[in-house]
Design an enzyme around this catalytic site. Structure first.
Site, PDB file in Angstrom:
ATOM      1  N   ILE A  12      39.189  -1.491  -7.303  1.00 31.48           N
ATOM      2  CA  ILE A  12      38.111  -1.187  -8.254  1.00 31.48           C
ATOM      3  C   ILE A  12      37.157  -2.372  -8.377  1.00 31.48           C
ATOM      4  CG2 ILE A  12      37.555  -0.491 -10.616  1.00 31.48           C
ATOM      5  CD1 ILE A  12      40.399   0.715 -10.798  1.00 31.48           C
ATOM      6  N   ILE A  58      44.065 -16.418 -12.163  1.00 30.93           N
ATOM      7  CA  ILE A  58      43.731 -16.389 -13.596  1.00 30.93           C
ATOM      8  C   ILE A  58      44.787 -17.089 -14.455  1.00 30.93           C
ATOM      9  CG2 ILE A  58      42.209 -14.370 -13.538  1.00 30.93           C
ATOM     10  CD1 ILE A  58      44.645 -12.732 -14.653  1.00 30.93           C
ATOM     11  N   ALA A  81      44.688  -7.960 -11.787  1.00 34.12           N
ATOM     12  CA  ALA A  81      45.957  -7.505 -12.364  1.00 34.12           C
ATOM     13  C   ALA A  81      46.921  -7.175 -11.234  1.00 34.12           C
ATOM     14  CB  ALA A  81      45.746  -6.256 -13.221  1.00 34.12           C
ATOM     15  N   THR A  98      50.800 -12.186 -14.669  1.00 32.91           N
ATOM     16  CA  THR A  98      49.362 -12.015 -14.408  1.00 32.91           C
ATOM     17  C   THR A  98      48.678 -11.210 -15.504  1.00 32.91           C
ATOM     18  OG1 THR A  98      49.330 -12.380 -12.026  1.00 32.91           O
ATOM     19  CG2 THR A  98      47.741 -10.790 -12.881  1.00 32.91           C
ATOM     20  N   THR A 130      43.823   0.684 -18.550  1.00 35.07           N
ATOM     21  CA  THR A 130      44.264   1.974 -18.021  1.00 35.07           C
ATOM     22  C   THR A 130      44.587   2.962 -19.144  1.00 35.07           C
ATOM     23  OG1 THR A 130      46.102   3.028 -16.850  1.00 35.07           O
ATOM     24  CG2 THR A 130      46.582   0.941 -17.876  1.00 35.07           C
ATOM     25  N   ASP A 131      44.496   4.257 -18.835  1.00 36.18           N
ATOM     26  CA  ASP A 131      44.929   5.264 -19.813  1.00 36.18           C
ATOM     27  C   ASP A 131      46.452   5.302 -19.949  1.00 36.18           C
ATOM     28  OD1 ASP A 131      45.561   6.469 -17.377  1.00 36.18           O
ATOM     29  OD2 ASP A 131      44.503   8.354 -17.784  1.00 36.18           O
ATOM     30  N   GLU A 132      47.146   4.621 -19.039  1.00 37.62           N
ATOM     31  CA  GLU A 132      48.619   4.652 -19.099  1.00 37.62           C
ATOM     32  C   GLU A 132      49.154   3.960 -20.349  1.00 37.62           C
ATOM     33  OE1 GLU A 132      50.683   3.904 -15.422  1.00 37.62           O
ATOM     34  OE2 GLU A 132      48.922   4.402 -14.237  1.00 37.62           O
ATOM     35  N   LYS A 161      49.731  -3.960 -19.485  1.00 34.34           N
ATOM     36  CA  LYS A 161      48.310  -3.701 -19.723  1.00 34.34           C
ATOM     37  C   LYS A 161      48.061  -3.492 -21.225  1.00 34.34           C
ATOM     38  CE  LYS A 161      45.403  -3.405 -17.156  1.00 34.34           C
ATOM     39  NZ  LYS A 161      44.514  -4.427 -16.519  1.00 34.34           N
ATOM     40  N   TYR A 214      56.462  12.910  -5.495  1.00 38.92           N
ATOM     41  CA  TYR A 214      57.538  12.543  -6.422  1.00 38.92           C
ATOM     42  C   TYR A 214      57.957  13.750  -7.270  1.00 38.92           C
ATOM     43  CZ  TYR A 214      56.485   7.526  -5.622  1.00 38.92           C
ATOM     44  OH  TYR A 214      56.297   6.279  -5.081  1.00 38.92           O
ATOM     45  N   ASP A 287      62.150  11.460  -8.040  1.00 37.46           N
ATOM     46  CA  ASP A 287      61.068  11.140  -8.960  1.00 37.46           C
ATOM     47  C   ASP A 287      61.092   9.663  -9.330  1.00 37.46           C
ATOM     48  OD1 ASP A 287      58.842  11.650 -10.442  1.00 37.46           O
ATOM     49  OD2 ASP A 287      59.802  13.065 -11.819  1.00 37.46           O
ATOM     50  N   HIS A 291      58.693   8.757 -15.190  1.00 39.69           N
ATOM     51  CA  HIS A 291      57.391   9.228 -14.694  1.00 39.69           C
ATOM     52  C   HIS A 291      56.655  10.020 -15.777  1.00 39.69           C
ATOM     53  CE1 HIS A 291      55.307  10.956 -10.827  1.00 39.69           C
ATOM     54  NE2 HIS A 291      54.529  10.157 -11.528  1.00 39.69           N
TER      55      HIS A 291
HETATM   56  P1  NAD Z   1      44.197  -3.846  -7.128  1.00 34.69           P
HETATM   57  O1  NAD Z   1      45.663  -4.100  -7.119  1.00 34.69           O
HETATM   58  O2  NAD Z   1      43.577  -3.081  -6.008  1.00 34.69           O
HETATM   59  O3  NAD Z   1      43.404  -5.244  -7.202  1.00 34.69           O
HETATM   60  C1  NAD Z   1      43.789  -6.270  -8.066  1.00 34.69           C
HETATM   61  C2  NAD Z   1      43.086  -7.541  -7.621  1.00 34.69           C
HETATM   62  O4  NAD Z   1      43.446  -8.580  -8.556  1.00 34.69           O
HETATM   63  C3  NAD Z   1      43.506  -8.030  -6.227  1.00 34.69           C
HETATM   64  O5  NAD Z   1      42.362  -8.367  -5.469  1.00 34.69           O
HETATM   65  C4  NAD Z   1      44.372  -9.242  -6.506  1.00 34.69           C
HETATM   66  O6  NAD Z   1      44.301 -10.238  -5.513  1.00 34.69           O
HETATM   67  C5  NAD Z   1      43.783  -9.736  -7.816  1.00 34.69           C
HETATM   68  N1  NAD Z   1      44.765 -10.506  -8.594  1.00 34.69           N
HETATM   69  C6  NAD Z   1      46.042 -10.148  -8.891  1.00 34.69           C
HETATM   70  N2  NAD Z   1      46.643 -11.125  -9.572  1.00 34.69           N
HETATM   71  C7  NAD Z   1      45.738 -12.104  -9.748  1.00 34.69           C
HETATM   72  C8  NAD Z   1      45.756 -13.366 -10.409  1.00 34.69           C
HETATM   73  N3  NAD Z   1      46.858 -13.805 -11.012  1.00 34.69           N
HETATM   74  N4  NAD Z   1      44.627 -14.102 -10.416  1.00 34.69           N
HETATM   75  C9  NAD Z   1      43.495 -13.662  -9.794  1.00 34.69           C
HETATM   76  N5  NAD Z   1      43.431 -12.491  -9.134  1.00 34.69           N
HETATM   77  C10 NAD Z   1      44.534 -11.721  -9.120  1.00 34.69           C
HETATM   78  O7  NAD Z   1      43.894  -3.167  -8.536  1.00 34.69           O
HETATM   79  P2  NAD Z   1      42.825  -2.044  -8.893  1.00 34.69           P
HETATM   80  O8  NAD Z   1      43.415  -0.716  -8.635  1.00 34.69           O
HETATM   81  O9  NAD Z   1      41.523  -2.397  -8.323  1.00 34.69           O
HETATM   82  O10 NAD Z   1      42.756  -2.207 -10.488  1.00 34.69           O
HETATM   83  C11 NAD Z   1      41.829  -3.094 -11.081  1.00 34.69           C
HETATM   84  C12 NAD Z   1      42.028  -3.065 -12.591  1.00 34.69           C
HETATM   85  O11 NAD Z   1      41.834  -1.741 -13.076  1.00 34.69           O
HETATM   86  C13 NAD Z   1      43.416  -3.498 -13.034  1.00 34.69           C
HETATM   87  O12 NAD Z   1      43.292  -4.263 -14.206  1.00 34.69           O
HETATM   88  C14 NAD Z   1      44.130  -2.197 -13.314  1.00 34.69           C
HETATM   89  O13 NAD Z   1      45.112  -2.371 -14.296  1.00 34.69           O
HETATM   90  C15 NAD Z   1      42.994  -1.327 -13.808  1.00 34.69           C
HETATM   91  N6  NAD Z   1      43.169   0.106 -13.587  1.00 34.69           N
HETATM   92  C16 NAD Z   1      43.374   0.624 -12.349  1.00 34.69           C
HETATM   93  C17 NAD Z   1      43.500   2.010 -12.184  1.00 34.69           C
HETATM   94  C18 NAD Z   1      43.660   2.630 -10.817  1.00 34.69           C
HETATM   95  O14 NAD Z   1      43.727   3.866 -10.727  1.00 34.69           O
HETATM   96  N7  NAD Z   1      43.681   1.891  -9.728  1.00 34.69           N
HETATM   97  C19 NAD Z   1      43.465   2.847 -13.274  1.00 34.69           C
HETATM   98  C20 NAD Z   1      43.263   2.293 -14.531  1.00 34.69           C
HETATM   99  C21 NAD Z   1      43.097   0.932 -14.666  1.00 34.69           C
END
Ligand code: NAD
Length: 349
Positions: A12, A58, A81, A98, A130-132, A161, A214, A287, A291
């Protein structure tokens, strides 16, 4: 605007980086480059004069202080994250480190930086969540997550989260840091790391492998196209009310089995098998422990206050996504060799 994006080499975050640069913002991408990162995700903007990359963690407060002072951002968008629920079941420690401790360090670094700037009212700390965090919904389609739904996280990932969301709100209430928060539903689209459901199904289907679903596949998610999400995030950053959270959903509830069958139908068109359908490869597997049955976003707030709606249906978004994976084997093939990818994770209940 000059925006510090954390996690901009992820799924994202990279969509946010690409869109922000396309809209003329300056972007500093701060990323630790964990197993989930891929700098190819931002290759299309890497030579833009408005783009800079900082390889940093971070959890490293000194690095955060240095980067904020050096780049002087107007806003922080925090996406870094640990993000994979199955990995959080096998190894929750990294998620606490993290997602909780890292967010704390980023908040403290941002607070110090903001204070040193004279506490500008226009500064924003945008926390992406996240909505989770809201737990699991009953099947009744009239019940959805609103911004006032009580927190009820159930996995180590969603609990971490939820903790980070609470920290961000506390830094606003206690220190006045100008924050906005967003909680979104399941994203899918280009550059999705090949351990998540949508790319696993596409790539397994292309390889003639089993398509793992799953449980009985009845779990419902509200599917959000990642580029729509990035658009919503920039809107909340620019126009969201300080201290407020916004739910972002795709208005596309589907069971996992429906989603997988849709992917198979698209692949049957684009890459037909010599005989039969890709859906013949669907295999029901054990599963995930705990879940959640259903997630669904009530998008009333972001729609009424900011006028935002998703631009694609899940069928349109999945069609684009499948085409992207067909066209970008050079991106996903090397990622399949990374640790844990292609293995079943998170089965220890
Ligand atoms: P992702 O796992 O694809 O990317 C996470 C990025 O964070 C990676 O590039 C990783 O290198 C970096 N990272 C991890 N730990 C780190 C640290 N300690 N310091 C610096 N960088 C670090 O995740 P995503 O799917 O792109 O999700 C991005 C955000 O959106 C997250 O906070 C996640 O909780 C939230 N989110 C994701 C979804 C989804 O469907 N993917 C849904 C809701 C919320």
């Amino acid at each position: 605007m000059r925006i510090l994006v954390t996690g901009g080499a992820g799924f994202i975050g990279s969509a946010v980086v690409r869109l922000a640069i396309a809209r003329g913002h300056q972007v500093v991408n701060l990323d630790a480059l964990t197993y989930a990162a891929c700098l190819d995700n931002v290759a299309s903007v890497a030579s833009d004069p408005g783009y800079a990359f900082e390889h940093a963690d971070i959890r490293d407060r000194a690095a955060l202080d240095r980067i904020l002072a050096a780049h002087q951002p107007d806003a922080v968008m925090h996406l870094a994250a640990e993000s994979h629920v199955d990995r959080s079941i096998d190894g929750p420690g990294a998620f606490i480190d993290t997602n909780v401790t890292g967010t704390y360090h980023l908040l403290e670094a941002a607070r110090k930086y903001w204070a040193a700037q004279g506490r500008p009212a226009g500064f924003r700390f945008h926390h992406i969540s996240t909505d989770e965090v809201f737990g699991s919904l009953p099947a009744d389609p009239s019940v959805k997550f609103t911004e006032d739904t009580p927190y009820d996280p159930r996995s180590p990932y969603s609990a971490s989260k939820a903790a980070s969301d609470h920290l961000v709100r506390a830094w606003h209430e206690t220190y006045g840091l100008p924050v906005v928060l967003t909680n979104c539903s399941n994203n899918y689209g280009p550059y999705h790391f090949p351990e998540k459901l949508v790319p696993v199904i596409i790539l397994n289907a292309l390889a003639g492998k089993a398509l793992p679903v799953y449980g009985d596949g009845s779990n419902i998610r509200d599917w959000l196209y990642v580029e729509d999400h990035a658009d919503a995030l920039l809107l909340v950053l620019e126009r969201g009310t300080i201290g407020r959270s916004y739910n972002i959903g795709g208005e596309n509830e589907r069971t996992n089995l429906q989603l997988v069958r849709t992917l198979c139908a698209i692949l049957d068109e684009k890459r037909p098998k010599p005989a039969g359908s890709h859906a013949d490869q669907i295999t029901f597997v054990t599963d995930r422990p705990g879940h959640d049955a259903r997630y669904a976003i009530d998008p009333a707030r972001i729609r009424a206050e900011l006028g935002w709606r998703p631009s694609v249906t899940v069928e349109q978004g999945l069609e684009r996504t499948v085409q992207w994976y067909l066209d970008n084997e050079g991106w996903w093939r090397p990622l399949q060799a990374r640790k844990g990818v292609g293995e079943r994770l998170g089965t220890q209940g």
